[in-house]
Design an enzyme around this catalytic site. Structure first.
Site, PDB file in Angstrom:
ATOM      1  N   HIS A   7      19.222  36.687  11.673  1.00 25.69           N
ATOM      2  CA  HIS A   7      18.374  36.738  10.478  1.00 25.69           C
ATOM      3  C   HIS A   7      18.967  35.875   9.358  1.00 25.69           C
ATOM      4  O   HIS A   7      18.267  35.049   8.759  1.00 25.69           O
ATOM      5  CB  HIS A   7      18.236  38.186  10.002  1.00 25.69           C
ATOM      6  N   GLU A   8      20.248  36.058   9.076  1.00 18.70           N
ATOM      7  CA  GLU A   8      20.879  35.315   7.985  1.00 18.70           C
ATOM      8  C   GLU A   8      20.953  33.827   8.306  1.00 18.70           C
ATOM      9  O   GLU A   8      20.758  32.979   7.423  1.00 18.70           O
ATOM     10  CB  GLU A   8      22.277  35.866   7.690  1.00 18.70           C
ATOM     11  N   GLU A  20      12.295  35.551   4.723  1.00 11.92           N
ATOM     12  CA  GLU A  20      12.786  36.681   5.496  1.00 11.92           C
ATOM     13  C   GLU A  20      12.265  36.651   6.931  1.00 11.92           C
ATOM     14  O   GLU A  20      12.897  37.183   7.844  1.00 11.92           O
ATOM     15  CB  GLU A  20      12.359  37.997   4.823  1.00 11.92           C
ATOM     16  N   TYR A  62       3.323  34.853  -5.049  1.00  4.20           N
ATOM     17  CA  TYR A  62       2.339  34.893  -3.960  1.00  4.20           C
ATOM     18  C   TYR A  62       1.047  34.162  -4.320  1.00  4.20           C
ATOM     19  O   TYR A  62       0.164  34.013  -3.486  1.00  4.20           O
ATOM     20  CB  TYR A  62       2.056  36.345  -3.551  1.00  4.20           C
ATOM     21  N   HIS A  68      17.823  32.034   7.365  1.00  4.47           N
ATOM     22  CA  HIS A  68      17.783  31.573   5.973  1.00  4.47           C
ATOM     23  C   HIS A  68      18.466  30.212   5.837  1.00  4.47           C
ATOM     24  O   HIS A  68      17.953  29.308   5.169  1.00  4.47           O
ATOM     25  CB  HIS A  68      18.503  32.570   5.062  1.00  4.47           C
ATOM     26  N   HIS A  87      18.832  46.844  -2.862  1.00  4.54           N
ATOM     27  CA  HIS A  87      17.886  45.913  -3.474  1.00  4.54           C
ATOM     28  C   HIS A  87      17.343  46.420  -4.805  1.00  4.54           C
ATOM     29  O   HIS A  87      16.994  45.629  -5.686  1.00  4.54           O
ATOM     30  CB  HIS A  87      16.733  45.633  -2.520  1.00  4.54           C
ATOM     31  N   ARG A 101       8.859  41.496   0.062  1.00  4.21           N
ATOM     32  CA  ARG A 101       9.060  40.343   0.941  1.00  4.21           C
ATOM     33  C   ARG A 101       9.339  40.774   2.379  1.00  4.21           C
ATOM     34  O   ARG A 101       8.975  40.083   3.328  1.00  4.21           O
ATOM     35  CB  ARG A 101      10.212  39.474   0.431  1.00  4.21           C
TER      36      ARG A 101
END
Length: 617
Positions: free
Chosen positions: A378-379, A406, A221, A382, A508, A517
């Site tokens: 969403h995927e 994301e 970041y 990416h 995760h 994230r």
């Protein structure tokens, strides 16, 4: 009045100036020479790193797509070999005085490579590190539990039966059984492995010149004060979350009675999701306006003969409509979009970049549900990001910061889940002038979007403290639930002890994947959404039919072209510059999110006070 200096003084000044000029000329010549060498070196390292990343991703994919011991051994072997080569390149790279380079692009490429991550470990330690993560992933992905109603039936899996039970059952003992069994099947088995993983992750961080692994994660970041900024963002959102929490607790108490304390945290097993990170599954039990029921999008998907391919084709069509990239034939050929019947795989949805500029894939055990319909977008977000920055040097082929990656698919999903877009797909029939029906839709959105924010914050608050040593194995579980109670207002359905390890129930955590994230993503996606809606003429706060929550950028090429410019940067510029290119802002800000949900916030405040619902816990 100013006078000319004496001749002697003037000569002295000229002599000093000449000395420094010659000195700096010599200095510049040295570093300019080194920069020329560095440019040649960075070209070599980019090419070699891309080839190694391709080999590593193929090995990772083969294991994730077929969880056999042979594939795990091959994965560890390949990753070990890649790490050795990567470390050799890193040691050569660190011999350059790159922090003094004048070429900012070159300097940034060196900076990107200067953090080696786990590959900085010696070969034996790296093998143990990778083995630990692989073991935990396998325990998680192969975990099954027994049916509450039929204890002889012990093959319930997360991607099928467990999700359905949590969504549909209102039998409290059954929900407690499911919730507890899932955690008991993972936590005790991985706790010792996790401790070893923490030790090795911190060891790698120290080799990379960080105090611990948390600091290494947060380095992406590029902001010393980033933790304070996360806290400030959470403080900005808190009032809205408190209203949702109070409203939900009030109605759950009506359903479950004294199991739910009218002023305390909500029992986690009653919220329709294994981790209480998304409450949309229970939201239909207490819609703001139950006489205006929400269409069952999952059922409508099935009625319209959607399968996994059609879901992903629909997602692709949205991106194409805003002038983004078409999926390559290899995407459809190589992706796994449904769970195979002949082997175990890691079903958690994921997008893959094989670093060769042409092989992009998704692995997901798609079911025909509204949730999976959104996850598909969403995927694919990416994948679109990968495809836009594929021509950058390898060192810059990543998101501007982890939250950007994301945010893209989720930002598209804000349009996809809008009543306007779902009407167009014939998945709903919402009258956009019907404020009650629109508020119902917004409530469902809030029960997924707003509710995830404190959970995402807690997951990494806990891990940062674990990596820094503030939380030790002796109080892993106590501190986990202390944070969930204090920040999220959630508690376990029954007492838990240090024999349990409930943080490991989240994929995760055991898969070595930072989670903040998602917190970042759920803030900035609304900033992105507002900008693109404004650019496409779909947003005007003074027009009731062009409010932010109704905006759909489908077919808005101008919005897509602006988005492409930002995505194409990859990580070549610091994330505030990427954000400024798109939004005109350099900071993350929750104002757009709060504007999106403002009608819901005002209604909840009124309703909670009418019901005398307690705010807080």
């Amino acid at each position: 009045m100013w006078k000319f200096p004496s001749l002697l003084l003037l000569i002295t000044i000229l002599q000093i100036s000449d000395f420094h000029l010659r000195r700096y000329a010599s200095y510049d010549a040295y570093y300019l020479y080194e920069e020329r060498n560095a440019r040649r070196f960075i070209e070599i390292i980019n090419e070699a790193s891309a080839k190694d990343e391709n080999k590593a991703q193929l090995a990772e994919w083969n294991y994730a797509a077929n969880l056999t011991e042979e594939n795990l051994r091959n994965k560890l072997l390949v990753l070990g070999e890649v790490a050795v080569r990567t470390k050799k390149r890193w040691m050569k790279l660190m011999s350059f005085q790159w922090k003094k380079f004048w070429d900012l692009d070159l300097k940034r490429q060196f900076k990107q490579y200067s953090v080696l991550g786990a590959s900085a470990l010696c070969r034996e330690d790296l093998a143990n590190y990778l083995k630990a993560v692989g073991e935990m992933e396998k325990i998680y992905s192969t975990n099954t539990i027994c049916d509450f109603k039929d204890p002889t039936k012990c093959h319930l899996t997360m991607d099928k039966e467990i999700v359905d039970i949590l969504k549909n059952s209102r039998n409290e003992p059954e929900l407690k059984h499911i919730w507890t069994s899932w955690r008991n099947g993972i936590g005790p088995k991985v706790k010792g492995v996790f401790q070893n993983y923490v030790f090795l992750a911190n060891k790698a961080a120290r080799i990379n010149k960080f105090a611990n692994n948390a600091e290494m994660w947060l380095d992406r970041y590029e902001d010393y004060y980033i933790k304070l900024k996360f806290h400030s963002l959470w403080y900005q959102i808190q009032p809205l979350y408190f209203e949702i929490h109070a409203y939900t607790r009030y109605h759950l108490r009506k359903i479950y009675g004294n199991i739910v304390n009218e002023r305390g945290p909500i029992p986690a097993h009653l919220l329709g999701n294994m981790w209480a990170q998304n409450w949309a599954n229970v939201a239909t039990d207490f819609l703001p306006f139950p006489n205006k029921p929400i269409a069952d999008i999952s059922e409508n998907l099935r009625k319209q003969k959607y399968d996994a391919i059609k879901i992903f084709e629909t997602a692709e069509n949205f991106f194409i409509s805003i002038n983004m990239s078409t999926m390559l034939p290899s995407f459809w050929r190589n992706s796994i979009l449904e769970k195979p019947i002949d082997r175990e795989i890691i079903c958690h949805g994921s997008a893959w970049d094989f670093a060769d500029g042409k092989d992009f894939r998704i692995k997901m055990c798609t079911t025909i549900t509204e949730e999976n319909f959104v996850v598909a977008h969403h995927e694919m977000g990416h994948i679109e990001y990968y495809m836009q920055y594929k021509d950058q040097p390898f060192s810059f082929r990543s998101g501007a910061n982890p939250g950007f990656h994301e945010a893209i698919g989720d930002m598209i999903a804000l349009s996809v889940k809008s009543a306007k877009h779902l009407n167009e797909l014939r998945l709903t029939e919402v009258n956009l002038s019907d404020q009650e029906a629109v508020l119902n839709s917004m409530f469902l959105m809030g029960m997924s979007k707003i509710v995830l924010l404190p959970f995402a914050y807690v997951v990494d608050q806990w891990r940062w403290a674990v990596f820094s040593g503030q939380i030790t194995p002796e109080n892993y579980n106590a501190k986990w639930w202390e944070l969930r109670r204090s920040i999220q207002g959630i508690q376990p359905p029954s007492p838990r002890s240090e024999q349990d390890f409930d943080a490991a129930s989240k994929y995760h955590v055991i898969a070595d994947t930072p989670y903040i994230r998602y917190f970042v993503s759920f803030i900035i996606q609304f900033q992105f959404h507002k900008t693109l809606c404004l650019q496409s003429g779909e947003y005007n706060n003074n027009d009731p039919f062009k409010r932010l929550h109704l905006c759909d950028i489908y077919r808005k090429v101008k919005a897509g072209n602006l988005l492409k410019k930002m995505l194409a940067l990859g990580s070549s510029r610091p994330w505030p510059e990427a954000m400024e290119l798109l939004t005109g802002q350099r900071e993350m800000d929750a104002s757009a999110l709060l504007e999106y949900f403002e009608p819901l916030y005002m209604w909840l405040r009124m309703e909670n006070r009418k019901n005398r619902a307690f705010i807080g816990w």
